[in-house]
Design an enzyme around this catalytic site. Structure first.
Site, short mmCIF file in Angstrom:
data_model
loop_
_atom_site.label_atom_id
_atom_site.label_comp_id
_atom_site.label_asym_id
_atom_site.label_seq_id
_atom_site.Cartn_x
_atom_site.Cartn_y
_atom_site.Cartn_z
CG ASP A 330 -2.19 0.89 1.04
OD1 ASP A 330 -2.15 1.50 0.13
OD2 ASP A 330 -3.18 0.81 1.63
CD GLU A 532 -6.36 5.75 3.29
OE1 GLU A 532 -5.40 5.32 3.98
OE2 GLU A 532 -6.09 6.14 2.12
C1 BGC Z 1 -5.04 3.23 0.43
C2 BGC Z 1 -5.20 2.24 -0.80
C3 BGC Z 1 -5.01 3.17 -1.85
C4 BGC Z 1 -3.75 3.67 -1.92
C5 BGC Z 1 -3.47 4.64 -3.27
C6 BGC Z 1 -3.75 4.16 0.35
O1 BGC Z 1 -3.74 5.18 1.41
O2 BGC Z 1 -4.90 2.51 1.71
O3 BGC Z 1 -6.65 1.73 -0.40
O4 BGC Z 1 -5.37 2.25 -3.02
O5 BGC Z 1 -3.75 4.55 -0.68
O6 BGC Z 1 -4.02 5.56 -3.28
#
Ligand code: BGC
Length: 651
Positions: A330, A532
């Site tokens: 990630d 998030e």
């Molecule tokens: C998230 C992912 C996302 C990635 C790219 C991360 O902060 O957890 O779900 O795909 O960012 O944007």
């Protein structure tokens, strides 16, 4: 705010540039100025031969690559490195394997589909001019439609799709999302989320399909089929589709207290049972359906971060489950591994089995550190070869080496972004996800919803009634999403006026402005956009906010018992309604419906019946979450609750 363009804007390509050079066509081609391009030394190589097997092509290409070339393929960098300007050169010089736009990272030339297309195709061209011309993956968070891009079709977030329980619909949404993502040149979507949601304090609750593993499995697999095409069809990984990344692996929904990026605290045996008999099912099914890549989760399991968990990634996922695709970290995931120094964290991550490193702005540090780690033997060449052969296999299998840059198919897909047909599908999804949870009788022959349908003069309250940004939620245009007119679409109130043009809708901002002859009141309330960790509810109560609560209570006090107060929640999760519940005659959750909210009016004022059922158990208060699955007395609405207009149950 983490994922925005922090750096100065730079124009990176001239408008209207069209690239028709496939990597495989470099040899002896005429350049724009009429001179001959340098002779391509690999023109006759096996890896350029579309008829050769993927295995032979990978073997051939890998035999020609040195360790630096290989490590470059393992890296995914952010487009906003130096505002996008330097990114072109670095893709060409280093031969990077992948690029991404994180949430809200839009072209500096302006957020519209054409600019996205121009920019991404520019990176593809840079890749085609690199040493081997290996095509890049360009990843975006198409988590509810191609939702970073202005003017695209925004579908309900996954929690709403969970409420529809309609796998056929979800597959179609996946297909349209693939098309709208392909239209801007991207070939890779970080979607769908296959976590099983449990604690609604978690800021990513709405990114899941719900709390039931079978539901998540069915809809997750349908989404993968839509994004990538069905494995048994000619359309699998064709240009009508793209590569998806199932995410996040694994256990994110089970962390203690719903803390984002938190820790799953179960004893080893309990976790093993939970994982292998339950949580893993959606992943296994998606992998069987051909999911090509998988993103590791930020959370830890008993103190071990998934990014550094070799037992989990190498032994279990790649070994026992036989996953052959790409395991990607990630965003900045490396830094979640233990170790005071970056090089220790990076070694942990790669040695655990991560193949592609999403190291957005730190990619150069990542690249050189990796080279040192291989040179000093901390990371073996075998591990690198495993990672790179997976990356190349996926790229060959997806036909990327043969794909024309900015092909005719892609140009057509660009034109179809936000089309009537796509928006109609989103509107259908909004109708199907609308979940009626309470519907009191107002008279002998009419429920509150039936009274609303018959009313001619209706008061509408709540800012969320007429706010596209709120209705779309997080991961829309920007990383966290925001209130306001952030993109194109139809708000709830606009939908009312469109669908029920014979009725009078009066928007009022306080109860004392409700006209005396009003026959029904609709209050739209819920949550402001978030994503998030920023969406983690540390308040624990998860109460409906004061604004919504006050509007409901004052509206009821004003109109009395005979006029229904109908509440539409725009929310990513169950909220505590204790302070207004008795004043609500009918209550429904629209979840986070997206851009096509006329779908709500289609049910309330049109012929459509309610079909949505709650994909989660809704506790009386959020203080009761830990008991919600074992004690009915703390539950306000059971999993699967969904009523019809006449008050009867769907199930
Ligand atoms: C998230 C992912 C996302 C990635 C790219 C991360 O902060 O957890 O779900 O795909 O960012 O944007």
């Amino acid at each position: 705010m983490r994922k925005i363009n922090l750096l100065p804007a730079k124009k990176i390509a001239s408008a209207g540039m069209v690239f028709v050079l496939a990597a495989s066509m470099l040899s002896g081609c005429e350049k724009k100025d009429g001179s001959k391009a340098e002779k391509d030394p690999y023109a006759k190589a096996v890896f350029r031969d579309a008829k050769a097997s993927t295995e032979d092509r990978v073997k051939d290409l890998m035999s020609k690559m040195d360790i630096n070339d290989k490590i470059a393929q393992m890296i995914m960098a952010e487009r906003n490195v130096d505002g996008g300007g330097a990114a072109y050169a670095m893709v060409k010089q280093y031969g990077l394997g992948a690029m991404l736009s994180g949430g809200g990272s839009a072209p500096t030339s302006g957020n519209n589909p054409e600019n996205w297309s121009e920019e991404i195709n520019n990176y593809k061209k840079a890749a085609s001019e690199s040493k081997f011309g290996i095509p890049i993956l360009y990843g975006v968070d198409s988590v509810h439609g191609n939702s970073n891009v202005y003017g695209t079709t925004i579908f309900p977030h996954q929690i709403g799709l969970g409420a529809t329980g309609d796998a056929e619909l979800v597959e179609k949404i996946g297909t349209v999302t693939a098309s709208e993502t392909r239209g801007i040149g991207s070939n890779y979507a970080f979607s769908p989320v296959l976590g099983v949601a449990y604690d609604e304090h978690w800021g990513r609750f709405y990114e899941c399909f719900g709390e039931n593993t079978d539901l998540v499995t069915e809809l997750g697999t349908a989404y993968v089929n839509g994004l990538q095409g069905r494995k048994d069809s000619d359309d699998f990984l064709s240009q009508n589709h793209l590569l998806c990344s199932i995410k996040h692996f694994v256990g994110e929904g089970q962390v203690k207290n719903g803390y984002n990026q938190g820790n799953v605290e179960m004893d080893a045996k309990e976790w093993d049972d939970k994982l292998k008999n339950d949580i893993i099912k959606p992943y296994v099914s998606a992998i069987e359906a051909g999911a090509q890549t998988l993103m590791v989760s930020y959370n830890s399991i008993n103190g071990v971060n998934c990014h550094e968990n070799k037992e989990l990634i190498t032994d279990y996922l790649k070994g026992e489950l036989g996953f052959k695709g790409i395991v990607i970290s990630d965003y900045d995931g490396v830094e979640h591994c233990k170790g005071a120094e970056y090089k220790v964290q990076l070694a942990e991550c790669v040695n655990a089995g991560v193949d592609m490193l999403m190291e957005p702005l730190d990619w150069q540090n990542c690249y050189y550190t990796m080279i040192n780690l291989v040179n000093d033997g901390t990371v073996s060449e075998d591990r690198i070869n495993d990672a790179v052969s997976r990356i190349l296999t996926v790229k060959f299998d997806a036909g990327l080496f043969e794909e024309k840059i900015n092909s005719d198919i892609e140009k057509e897909q660009l034109k179809q972004i936000g089309s009537e047909e796509h928006r109609t599908l989103a509107r259908q999804a909004v109708s199907e996800s609308l979940t009626l949870l309470k519907n009191e009788k107002m008279s002998d022959d009419k429920t509150a919803i039936q009274t609303l349908a018959a009313a001619n003069k209706i008061a509408v309250m709540g800012e969320a009634a007429d706010d596209i940004g709120t209705q779309c939620g997080g991961w829309t245009i920007s990383w966290t999403g925001s209130k306001g007119k952030t993109t194109e679409g139809t708000t709830i109130l606009e939908g009312f006026k469109q669908v029920a043009s014979d009725k009078e809708f009066e928007y009022v901002d306080s109860a004392d402005k409700i006209s005396a002859d009003t026959q029904a009141v609709v209050v739209v309330a819920g949550e402001d956009p978030y994503s998030e960790t920023q969406g983690d509810s540390t308040g624990f109560g998860l109460f409906l906010d004061e604004e919504g609560t006050t509007l409901i209570n004052e509206a009821k006090a004003k109109v009395g018992d005979n006029v229904p107060v109908i509440v539409i929640l725009v929310t990513g999760r169950p909220l505590t309604l204790r302070d207004s519940y008795d004043n609500i005659d009918a209550l429904m959750s629209a979840w986070l419906p997206g851009s096509e909210c006329a779908g709500i009016a289609d049910v309330l004022f049109g012929e459509k019946e309610f079909t949505g059922t709650s994909p989660v158990t809704w506790p009386v208060t959020a203080f009761d979450i830990s008991n919600k699955l074992v004690d009915d007395s703390v539950v306000l609405f059971k999993y699967g609750t969904g009523l019809k207009k006449d008050g009867s149950s769907i199930k």
